[in-house]
Motif scaffolding. Structure first.
Motif, mmCIF file in Angstrom:
data_model
loop_
_atom_site.group_PDB
_atom_site.id
_atom_site.type_symbol
_atom_site.label_atom_id
_atom_site.label_comp_id
_atom_site.label_asym_id
_atom_site.label_seq_id
_atom_site.Cartn_x
_atom_site.Cartn_y
_atom_site.Cartn_z
ATOM 1 N N THR A 124 -5.070 3.973 -8.259
ATOM 2 C CA THR A 124 -6.270 4.033 -8.100
ATOM 3 C C THR A 124 -7.006 2.633 -8.433
ATOM 4 O O THR A 124 -8.083 2.442 -8.080
ATOM 5 C CB THR A 124 -7.027 5.084 -8.704
ATOM 6 N N ASN A 125 -6.442 1.674 -9.117
ATOM 7 C CA ASN A 125 -6.991 0.632 -9.533
ATOM 8 C C ASN A 125 -6.897 -0.612 -8.481
ATOM 9 O O ASN A 125 -5.657 -1.357 -8.157
ATOM 10 C CB ASN A 125 -6.421 0.202 -10.844
ATOM 11 N N GLN A 174 0.698 -1.181 0.085
ATOM 12 C CA GLN A 174 -0.135 -0.170 0.023
ATOM 13 C C GLN A 174 0.927 1.249 -0.010
ATOM 14 O O GLN A 174 0.555 2.305 -0.575
ATOM 15 C CB GLN A 174 -0.825 0.205 1.169
ATOM 16 N N ARG A 175 1.964 1.241 0.896
ATOM 17 C CA ARG A 175 2.875 2.665 1.068
ATOM 18 C C ARG A 175 3.410 2.747 -0.490
ATOM 19 O O ARG A 175 3.553 3.729 -0.647
ATOM 20 C CB ARG A 175 3.622 2.251 1.919
ATOM 21 N N THR A 176 3.966 1.816 -0.967
ATOM 22 C CA THR A 176 4.727 1.695 -2.319
ATOM 23 C C THR A 176 3.643 1.993 -3.440
ATOM 24 O O THR A 176 4.266 2.529 -4.559
ATOM 25 C CB THR A 176 5.574 0.387 -2.584
ATOM 26 N N GLY A 221 -8.117 -3.739 -8.423
ATOM 27 C CA GLY A 221 -7.819 -4.879 -9.115
ATOM 28 C C GLY A 221 -6.204 -5.155 -9.068
ATOM 29 O O GLY A 221 -5.624 -6.174 -9.159
ATOM 30 N N HIS A 222 -5.364 -4.102 -9.646
ATOM 31 C CA HIS A 222 -4.181 -4.119 -9.991
ATOM 32 C C HIS A 222 -3.304 -4.457 -8.423
ATOM 33 O O HIS A 222 -2.309 -5.158 -8.258
ATOM 34 C CB HIS A 222 -3.468 -2.882 -10.374
ATOM 35 N N PHE A 223 -4.211 -3.904 -7.401
ATOM 36 C CA PHE A 223 -3.385 -3.781 -5.842
ATOM 37 C C PHE A 223 -3.697 -5.408 -5.588
ATOM 38 O O PHE A 223 -2.766 -6.048 -4.980
ATOM 39 C CB PHE A 223 -4.265 -2.971 -5.053
ATOM 40 N N ILE A 224 -4.607 -5.973 -5.903
ATOM 41 C CA ILE A 224 -5.152 -7.511 -5.219
ATOM 42 C C ILE A 224 -4.101 -8.331 -6.071
ATOM 43 O O ILE A 224 -3.465 -9.290 -5.354
ATOM 44 C CB ILE A 224 -6.496 -7.714 -5.442
ATOM 45 N N VAL A 225 -3.785 -8.014 -7.314
ATOM 46 C CA VAL A 225 -3.145 -9.028 -8.199
ATOM 47 C C VAL A 225 -1.603 -8.915 -7.739
ATOM 48 O O VAL A 225 -0.842 -9.837 -7.608
ATOM 49 C CB VAL A 225 -3.054 -8.598 -9.675
ATOM 50 N N ARG A 226 -1.185 -7.388 -7.502
ATOM 51 C CA ARG A 226 0.189 -7.287 -6.742
ATOM 52 C C ARG A 226 0.456 -8.025 -5.366
ATOM 53 O O ARG A 226 1.296 -8.803 -4.924
ATOM 54 C CB ARG A 226 0.419 -5.975 -6.607
ATOM 55 N N ILE A 227 -0.451 -8.051 -4.573
ATOM 56 C CA ILE A 227 -0.533 -8.806 -3.360
ATOM 57 C C ILE A 227 -0.510 -10.428 -3.681
ATOM 58 O O ILE A 227 0.611 -11.158 -3.127
ATOM 59 C CB ILE A 227 -1.976 -8.536 -2.456
ATOM 60 N N ARG A 228 -1.308 -11.026 -4.482
ATOM 61 C CA ARG A 228 -1.214 -12.324 -4.829
ATOM 62 C C ARG A 228 0.324 -12.793 -5.471
ATOM 63 O O ARG A 228 0.757 -13.639 -5.052
ATOM 64 C CB ARG A 228 -2.076 -12.703 -5.884
ATOM 65 N N LEU A 229 0.803 -11.922 -6.352
ATOM 66 C CA LEU A 229 1.873 -12.238 -7.118
ATOM 67 C C LEU A 229 3.202 -12.051 -5.876
ATOM 68 O O LEU A 229 4.006 -12.906 -5.967
ATOM 69 C CB LEU A 229 2.313 -11.171 -8.071
ATOM 70 N N HIS A 230 3.001 -11.283 -5.052
ATOM 71 C CA HIS A 230 4.141 -11.066 -3.983
ATOM 72 C C HIS A 230 4.038 -12.385 -3.092
ATOM 73 O O HIS A 230 4.991 -13.152 -2.825
ATOM 74 C CB HIS A 230 3.744 -9.972 -3.201
ATOM 75 N N GLN A 231 2.675 -12.757 -2.830
ATOM 76 C CA GLN A 231 2.720 -14.044 -2.029
ATOM 77 C C GLN A 231 3.110 -15.448 -2.815
ATOM 78 O O GLN A 231 3.884 -16.254 -2.369
ATOM 79 C CB GLN A 231 1.224 -14.317 -1.578
ATOM 80 N N MET A 232 2.967 -15.444 -3.979
ATOM 81 C CA MET A 232 3.545 -16.598 -4.844
ATOM 82 C C MET A 232 4.930 -16.457 -4.974
ATOM 83 O O MET A 232 5.476 -17.319 -4.771
ATOM 84 C CB MET A 232 2.769 -16.146 -6.447
ATOM 85 N N GLY A 233 5.396 -15.238 -5.040
ATOM 86 C CA GLY A 233 6.942 -15.266 -5.027
ATOM 87 C C GLY A 233 7.565 -15.593 -3.696
ATOM 88 O O GLY A 233 8.816 -16.152 -3.613
ATOM 89 N N THR A 234 6.958 -15.324 -2.793
ATOM 90 C CA THR A 234 7.476 -15.644 -1.333
ATOM 91 C C THR A 234 7.324 -17.058 -1.297
ATOM 92 O O THR A 234 8.149 -17.780 -0.915
ATOM 93 C CB THR A 234 6.517 -14.860 -0.521
ATOM 94 N N GLU A 235 6.356 -17.886 -1.639
ATOM 95 C CA GLU A 235 6.325 -19.066 -1.496
ATOM 96 C C GLU A 235 7.215 -19.841 -2.257
ATOM 97 O O GLU A 235 7.658 -20.925 -2.094
ATOM 98 C CB GLU A 235 4.662 -19.418 -1.790
ATOM 99 N N ALA A 236 7.354 -19.375 -3.573
ATOM 100 C CA ALA A 236 8.445 -19.930 -4.535
ATOM 101 C C ALA A 236 9.640 -19.913 -3.924
ATOM 102 O O ALA A 236 10.459 -20.876 -4.183
ATOM 103 C CB ALA A 236 8.246 -19.342 -5.862
ATOM 104 N N GLU A 237 10.182 -18.549 -3.404
ATOM 105 C CA GLU A 237 11.229 -18.328 -2.782
ATOM 106 C C GLU A 237 11.607 -19.481 -1.726
ATOM 107 O O GLU A 237 12.598 -20.263 -1.414
ATOM 108 C CB GLU A 237 11.343 -17.052 -2.273
#
Length: 121
Positions: A90-91, A83-85, A93-109
């Protein structure tokens, strides 16, 4: 050397070390004894003790039970960081996608680190 200069600081240090040991060992009796003993410690320590005494049931449960909300707190922290970055965008949907992508990256890492970990001998 610093503890020798101020007896209140030494008492606070002893209290902190005892509480950390009791928490690590899940020793509820020792922890409750520390919390409800009269300590001659600086005012900030007194405030912490008062708060812990007031919430002693929660402290007891956190010491005895194996449950933790650390994972949820980590997810909340990650969302707040995103949220801070992304401030000003204003979109939603993009915010939700970014959260999911970050979580996927974290799990993959995490999985990648487990695979690359050296085998125990």
């Amino acid at each position: 050397i610093g503890l020798d200069l101020d007896p209140q600081l030494a008492a606070g240090y002893e209290l902190l070390q005892g509480a950390m040991t009791a928490l690590e060992e899940h020793d509820v009796d020792q922890l409750m004894d520390l919390l409800f003993t009269k300590w001659d410690v600086p005012a900030p320590f007194q405030t912490v003790l008062k708060t812990l005494r007031k919430n002693s049931e929660g402290v007891y449960n956190a010491t005895v039970l194996p449950y933790s909300n650390g994972r949820v707190e980590g997810i909340n922290r990650m969302i707040k960081l995103i949220q801070r970055t992304a401030y000003g965008f204003t979109n939603f949907g993009h915010f939700i996608v970014r959260i999911r992508l970050h979580q996927m990256g974290t799990e993959a890492e995490k999985r990648r680190r487990q695979v690359q970990a050296p085998a125990a001998a």
